[in-house]
Design an enzyme around this catalytic site. Structure first.
Site, PDB file in Angstrom:
ATOM      1  NE  ARG A 104      -2.933   0.774   3.427  1.00 35.20           N
ATOM      2  CZ  ARG A 104      -3.902   1.022   4.305  1.00 35.20           C
ATOM      3  NH1 ARG A 104      -5.127   1.261   3.890  1.00 35.20           N
ATOM      4  NH2 ARG A 104      -3.667   1.015   5.572  1.00 35.20           N
ATOM      5  CB  THR A 108      -1.919   7.221  -3.228  1.00 39.81           C
ATOM      6  OG1 THR A 108      -1.361   5.905  -3.263  1.00 39.81           O
ATOM      7  CG2 THR A 108      -1.006   8.184  -3.960  1.00 39.81           C
ATOM      8  CG  ASP A 200      -1.447  -4.655  10.605  1.00 42.86           C
ATOM      9  OD1 ASP A 200      -1.157  -5.804  10.196  1.00 42.86           O
ATOM     10  OD2 ASP A 200      -1.190  -3.631   9.956  1.00 42.86           O
ATOM     11  CG  ASP A 203       1.932  -5.294  12.344  1.00 43.00           C
ATOM     12  OD1 ASP A 203       2.820  -5.705  11.561  1.00 43.00           O
ATOM     13  OD2 ASP A 203       1.651  -4.099  12.483  1.00 43.00           O
TER      14      ASP A 203
HETATM   15  N1  URA Z   1      -5.894  -4.588   7.381  1.00 45.28           N
HETATM   16  C1  URA Z   1      -5.744  -5.060   8.641  1.00 45.28           C
HETATM   17  O1  URA Z   1      -4.840  -5.840   8.939  1.00 45.28           O
HETATM   18  N2  URA Z   1      -6.657  -4.671   9.559  1.00 45.28           N
HETATM   19  C2  URA Z   1      -7.680  -3.839   9.298  1.00 45.28           C
HETATM   20  O2  URA Z   1      -8.465  -3.538  10.183  1.00 45.28           O
HETATM   21  C3  URA Z   1      -7.803  -3.359   7.967  1.00 45.28           C
HETATM   22  C4  URA Z   1      -6.888  -3.735   7.029  1.00 45.28           C
END
Ligand code: URA
Length: 209
Positions: A104, A108, A200, A203
């Site tokens: 990502r 942007t 996330d 993570d």
């Molecule tokens: N990606 C993630 O890992 N968690 C989210 O809440 C949104 C996108």
């Protein structure tokens, strides 16, 4: 319009609650994410076609059933999608695994494709894209596009948690791709996280920050 299905089996819901909990550590998160993926694929493969096959048991000849349709391939979106692959392979050990890498752009917030490696007969397989979080739908749409560009004609998307915005975005761009989630959550935050979500996913799976 494609189908959007929430697979609300009690085991799936229970396990999802465990990985949503911020106190659940990496090891348990990783194990349970895979377990949920396996249960979800068990549910969505109920409709796989069967054909008759003659075999011989120690007792004699008999007509039984075997899978008849297209072969499957699992396609994790890197990197968090990797956290669902082993759970699916436990059920379908012969499935091929393709990979699609997206990053990502931090300014942007748009996804970019950096790696695609698929089985050569992609056009003859049912593809199951896996990614834990369907947030904006940007990565999912790019991954689907990348597979279609290479000849894919049968694609399903399996996620753990979906935001309504992500479901709408994929349905709008790819009305032929059915979506399956363990839960549909409330909304996307300004920074693109799903609420209440699970944080996330990459993570939490890999113990990074
Ligand atoms: N990606 C993630 O890992 N968690 C989210 O809440 C949104 C996108």
């Amino acid at each position: 319009m494609s189908k959007f299905t929430v697979l609300d089996h009690p085991l799936i819901q229970h396990k999802l609650t465990i990985i949503r909990d911020k106190n659940t550590g990496t090891k348990e998160f990783r194990q349970i994410a895979n377990e949920i993926a396996g249960l979800m694929v068990y549910e969505i493969t109920r409709d796989l076609p069967l054909r008759d096959v003659e075999i011989e048991t120690p007792m004699g000849k008999t007509i039984q059933k075997e899978l008849a349709g297209k072969k499957l391939a699992i396609v994790p979106i890197l990197r968090a999608g990797l956290g669902m692959v082993d759970g699916v392979l436990e059920l379908i050990p012969a499935a091929k695994v393709g990979h699609v890498g997206m990053y990502r752009d931090e300014t942007t917030l748009k996804p970019h494709e950096y790696f695609v490696k698929m089985p050569p007969d992609i056009d003859q397989r049912d593809l199951i894209i896996v990614d834990p979080m369907l947030a904006t739908g940007g990565s999912a749409n790019m991954a689907i596009e990348a597979l279609k560009k290479r000849g894919a004609t049968s694609i399903r998307l399996v996620v753990l948690v979906a935001a309504p915005e992500g479901v709408q975005a994929v349905q709008a761009e790819h009305p032929d791709v059915d979506i399956y989630a363990a839960a549909e959550d409330e909304y996307l935050t300004d920074s693109g996280y799903i609420f209440p979500g699970l944080g996330d996913a990459g993570d939490r799976l890999f113990g990074t920050k």
